[in-house]
Design a protein around this motif. Structure first.
Motif, PDB file in Angstrom:
ATOM      1  N   GLY A  29      -3.474 -10.725   0.340  1.00  9.16           N
ATOM      2  CA  GLY A  29      -3.507 -10.964  -0.997  1.00  9.16           C
ATOM      3  C   GLY A  29      -2.434 -10.530  -1.887  1.00  9.16           C
ATOM      4  N   ASN A  30      -2.498  -9.755  -2.798  1.00  6.55           N
ATOM      5  CA  ASN A  30      -1.886  -9.169  -3.711  1.00  6.55           C
ATOM      6  C   ASN A  30      -1.332  -7.535  -2.914  1.00  6.55           C
ATOM      7  OD1 ASN A  30      -1.070 -11.256  -5.450  1.00  6.55           O
ATOM      8  ND2 ASN A  30      -3.135 -10.794  -6.383  1.00  6.55           N
ATOM      9  N   GLY A  31      -1.897  -7.530  -2.085  1.00  5.95           N
ATOM     10  CA  GLY A  31      -1.518  -6.016  -1.256  1.00  5.95           C
ATOM     11  C   GLY A  31      -2.033  -4.986  -1.656  1.00  5.95           C
ATOM     12  N   TYR A  32      -3.225  -4.970  -2.743  1.00  6.20           N
ATOM     13  CA  TYR A  32      -3.771  -3.726  -3.029  1.00  6.20           C
ATOM     14  C   TYR A  32      -4.219  -3.010  -1.815  1.00  6.20           C
ATOM     15  CZ  TYR A  32      -3.161  -5.374  -7.955  1.00  6.20           C
ATOM     16  OH  TYR A  32      -2.498  -5.933  -8.968  1.00  6.20           O
ATOM     17  N   ASP A  33      -5.182  -3.816  -0.916  1.00 10.69           N
ATOM     18  CA  ASP A  33      -5.712  -3.080   0.086  1.00 10.69           C
ATOM     19  C   ASP A  33      -4.739  -2.587   1.308  1.00 10.69           C
ATOM     20  OD1 ASP A  33      -8.429  -3.180  -0.917  1.00 10.69           O
ATOM     21  OD2 ASP A  33      -8.552  -5.319  -0.160  1.00 10.69           O
ATOM     22  N   THR A  34      -3.858  -3.426   1.483  1.00 12.64           N
ATOM     23  CA  THR A  34      -2.732  -2.843   2.436  1.00 12.64           C
ATOM     24  C   THR A  34      -2.077  -1.471   1.808  1.00 12.64           C
ATOM     25  OG1 THR A  34      -2.015  -5.359   2.946  1.00 12.64           O
ATOM     26  CG2 THR A  34      -0.561  -3.732   3.615  1.00 12.64           C
ATOM     27  N   LEU A  35      -1.771  -1.576   0.665  1.00 15.03           N
ATOM     28  CA  LEU A  35      -1.082  -0.206   0.144  1.00 15.03           C
ATOM     29  C   LEU A  35      -2.027   1.012   0.204  1.00 15.03           C
ATOM     30  CD1 LEU A  35       1.193   1.241  -1.216  1.00 15.03           C
ATOM     31  CD2 LEU A  35       0.382   0.387  -3.456  1.00 15.03           C
ATOM     32  N   PHE A  36      -3.319   0.721   0.034  1.00 13.22           N
ATOM     33  CA  PHE A  36      -4.251   1.736  -0.077  1.00 13.22           C
ATOM     34  C   PHE A  36      -4.419   2.159   1.618  1.00 13.22           C
ATOM     35  CE2 PHE A  36      -8.495   2.689   1.313  1.00 13.22           C
ATOM     36  CZ  PHE A  36      -8.885   3.860   0.778  1.00 13.22           C
ATOM     37  N   LEU A  37      -4.360   1.325   2.480  1.00 15.64           N
ATOM     38  CA  LEU A  37      -4.523   1.663   3.955  1.00 15.64           C
ATOM     39  C   LEU A  37      -3.162   2.495   4.189  1.00 15.64           C
ATOM     40  CD1 LEU A  37      -5.920  -1.676   5.520  1.00 15.64           C
ATOM     41  CD2 LEU A  37      -7.128   0.496   4.944  1.00 15.64           C
ATOM     42  N   GLU A  44       2.916   8.394   9.653  1.00 14.31           N
ATOM     43  CA  GLU A  44       3.052   8.490  11.068  1.00 14.31           C
ATOM     44  C   GLU A  44       2.247   6.990  11.849  1.00 14.31           C
ATOM     45  OE1 GLU A  44       5.213  10.358  12.850  1.00 14.31           O
ATOM     46  OE2 GLU A  44       5.673  10.987  10.872  1.00 14.31           O
ATOM     47  N   GLY A  45       1.161   6.660  10.885  1.00 10.55           N
ATOM     48  CA  GLY A  45       0.304   5.725  11.262  1.00 10.55           C
ATOM     49  C   GLY A  45       0.787   4.188  11.422  1.00 10.55           C
ATOM     50  N   LYS A  46      -0.052   3.209  11.404  1.00  5.54           N
ATOM     51  CA  LYS A  46       0.262   1.827  11.514  1.00  5.54           C
ATOM     52  C   LYS A  46      -0.676   0.865  10.669  1.00  5.54           C
ATOM     53  CE  LYS A  46       2.464  -1.432  13.351  1.00  5.54           C
ATOM     54  NZ  LYS A  46       3.919  -1.861  13.660  1.00  5.54           N
ATOM     55  N   VAL A  47      -0.065   0.153   9.844  1.00  3.83           N
ATOM     56  CA  VAL A  47      -0.996  -0.762   9.273  1.00  3.83           C
ATOM     57  C   VAL A  47      -0.776  -2.224   9.310  1.00  3.83           C
ATOM     58  CG1 VAL A  47      -1.755  -1.644   6.880  1.00  3.83           C
ATOM     59  CG2 VAL A  47      -1.581   0.900   7.196  1.00  3.83           C
ATOM     60  N   TYR A  48      -1.550  -2.979  10.011  1.00  3.26           N
ATOM     61  CA  TYR A  48      -1.229  -4.453  10.088  1.00  3.26           C
ATOM     62  C   TYR A  48      -1.796  -5.295   8.849  1.00  3.26           C
ATOM     63  CZ  TYR A  48      -0.063  -3.330  14.803  1.00  3.26           C
ATOM     64  OH  TYR A  48       0.683  -3.006  16.026  1.00  3.26           O
ATOM     65  N   SER A  49      -0.989  -6.284   8.158  1.00  2.53           N
ATOM     66  CA  SER A  49      -1.580  -6.907   7.162  1.00  2.53           C
ATOM     67  C   SER A  49      -1.450  -8.443   7.251  1.00  2.53           C
ATOM     68  CB  SER A  49      -0.708  -6.357   5.833  1.00  2.53           C
ATOM     69  OG  SER A  49      -1.233  -7.027   4.764  1.00  2.53           O
ATOM     70  N   PHE A  50      -2.408  -9.303   7.354  1.00  2.00           N
ATOM     71  CA  PHE A  50      -2.605 -10.675   7.397  1.00  2.00           C
ATOM     72  C   PHE A  50      -2.751 -11.567   6.332  1.00  2.00           C
ATOM     73  CE2 PHE A  50      -3.592  -8.350  11.622  1.00  2.00           C
ATOM     74  CZ  PHE A  50      -2.654  -9.049  12.482  1.00  2.00           C
ATOM     75  N   GLU A  70       5.236   1.435   3.926  1.00  2.00           N
ATOM     76  CA  GLU A  70       5.431   0.324   4.977  1.00  2.00           C
ATOM     77  C   GLU A  70       4.391  -0.265   5.742  1.00  2.00           C
ATOM     78  OE1 GLU A  70       8.542   1.290   7.862  1.00  2.00           O
ATOM     79  OE2 GLU A  70       9.960   2.051   6.238  1.00  2.00           O
ATOM     80  N   ALA A  71       4.235  -1.383   5.967  1.00  2.00           N
ATOM     81  CA  ALA A  71       3.328  -1.925   7.037  1.00  2.00           C
ATOM     82  C   ALA A  71       3.855  -3.250   7.520  1.00  2.00           C
ATOM     83  CB  ALA A  71       2.118  -2.411   5.853  1.00  2.00           C
ATOM     84  N   GLU A  72       3.057  -3.497   8.761  1.00  2.00           N
ATOM     85  CA  GLU A  72       3.710  -5.047   9.151  1.00  2.00           C
ATOM     86  C   GLU A  72       2.903  -5.963   8.693  1.00  2.00           C
ATOM     87  OE1 GLU A  72       4.080  -4.345  13.499  1.00  2.00           O
ATOM     88  OE2 GLU A  72       4.337  -6.579  13.913  1.00  2.00           O
ATOM     89  N   ILE A  73       3.765  -7.045   8.101  1.00  2.00           N
ATOM     90  CA  ILE A  73       2.959  -7.984   7.147  1.00  2.00           C
ATOM     91  C   ILE A  73       3.347  -9.225   7.998  1.00  2.00           C
ATOM     92  CG2 ILE A  73       2.654  -9.132   4.888  1.00  2.00           C
ATOM     93  CD1 ILE A  73       4.458  -6.539   3.678  1.00  2.00           C
ATOM     94  N   ILE A  74       2.361  -9.807   8.262  1.00  2.00           N
ATOM     95  CA  ILE A  74       2.194 -11.168   9.306  1.00  2.00           C
ATOM     96  C   ILE A  74       1.883 -12.213   8.731  1.00  2.00           C
ATOM     97  CG2 ILE A  74       1.408 -11.703  11.539  1.00  2.00           C
ATOM     98  CD1 ILE A  74       1.144  -8.801  12.056  1.00  2.00           C
ATOM     99  N   VAL A  75       2.531 -13.469   8.608  1.00  2.15           N
ATOM    100  CA  VAL A  75       2.102 -14.691   8.194  1.00  2.15           C
ATOM    101  C   VAL A  75       1.236 -15.319   9.246  1.00  2.15           C
ATOM    102  CG1 VAL A  75       2.780 -16.758   6.786  1.00  2.15           C
ATOM    103  CG2 VAL A  75       4.504 -14.855   6.909  1.00  2.15           C
ATOM    104  N   SER A  76       0.192 -14.961   9.262  1.00  5.46           N
ATOM    105  CA  SER A  76      -0.779 -15.865  10.193  1.00  5.46           C
ATOM    106  C   SER A  76      -2.091 -15.401   9.961  1.00  5.46           C
ATOM    107  CB  SER A  76      -0.536 -15.026  11.589  1.00  5.46           C
ATOM    108  OG  SER A  76      -1.666 -15.210  12.434  1.00  5.46           O
ATOM    109  N   GLY A  77      -3.003 -16.367  10.384  1.00  7.00           N
ATOM    110  CA  GLY A  77      -4.510 -15.970  10.135  1.00  7.00           C
ATOM    111  C   GLY A  77      -4.823 -14.928  10.876  1.00  7.00           C
TER     112      GLY A  77
END
Ligand SMILES: C[S@@+](CC[C@H](N)C(=O)[O-])C[C@H]1O[C@@H](n2cnc3c(N)ncnc32)[C@H](O)[C@@H]1O
Length: 184
Positions: A29-37, A44-50, A70-77
């Motif tokens: 969506g607008n990335g609020y949850d991705t940023l929180f994660l 040192e961790g990893k966040v995937y965002s779809f 930073e997160a790995e943002i992926i255009v995919s379902g």
């Protein structure tokens, strides 16, 4: 005051995501949850965002860049999440269902793909890990999705999972609620 559903969702997530952990935002969506994660996993961790919408992916990338995260943002379902997630075990995932606020309301999450994604992510979830879903059911698609998700969650083995529903039951107009699935 009792915390609202989105505040409580973050508490449920933060409790199980260690520094250096792996977390999934299934609906960027607008990335609020991705940023929180990213704040939970730390550098040192990893966040995937779809997300399936380019606009959502762009908004999320912009929000992260501004915050220096930073997160790995992926255009995919999210139903294809396991094709992308390299870690064998994830600590948590979040779904914020429905449509992108301020955007095309016809592009919403759908029951089939949401459940397909859940089935995949539950396989990778660590013991004690949680998947948190914010369920919005004020729109027609959302009602169907709510019913399917409740049926799916209620059928999960009690030996393997605990499922909690967090909901204010005296609010008008189909208030959203949380489903929290924790692996035992
Ligand atoms: C309510 S918004 C998410 C809000 C977001 N969590 C935030 O913090 O701003 C729901 C998002 O789910 C996305 N979506 C719909 N179907 C999807 C799918 N199959 N896989 C991934 N994202 C999907 C929509 O494009 C929309 O951006």
């Amino acid at each position: 005051m009792l915390p609202g559903i989105l505040e409580q969702a973050r508490t449920f997530l933060k409790e199980v995501i260690p520094e250096g952990g792996t977390a999934v935002d299934a609906t960027a969506g607008n990335g609020y949850d991705t940023l929180f994660l990213t704040g939970c996993t730390g550098p040192e961790g990893k966040v995937y965002s779809f997300d399936i919408q380019q606009q959502a992916v762009d908004n999320t990338a912009f929000r992260l860049k501004n915050a220096g995260a930073e997160a790995e943002i992926i255009v995919s379902g999210h139903e294809h999440a396991l094709h992308y997630i390299q870690e064998e075990v994830i600590d948590a995932a979040v779904f914020n269902l429905g449509y992108l606020p301020g955007s095309d309301k016809t592009v919403t999450t759908t029951p089939d793909t949401t459940i397909m994604a859940l089935e995949g992510l539950l396989k990778r979830l660590k013991k004690g890990g949680r998947i948190v879903l914010a369920v919005y059911h004020g729109h027609t698609e959302g009602k169907v999705e709510k019913d399917r998700l409740l049926a799916f969650s209620e059928a999960l083995s009690q030996k393997k999972f605990q499922v909690l529903q967090y909901q204010f039951i005296n609010q008008k107009n189909s208030p959203p609620f949380l489903l929290i699935i924790e692996k035992k």
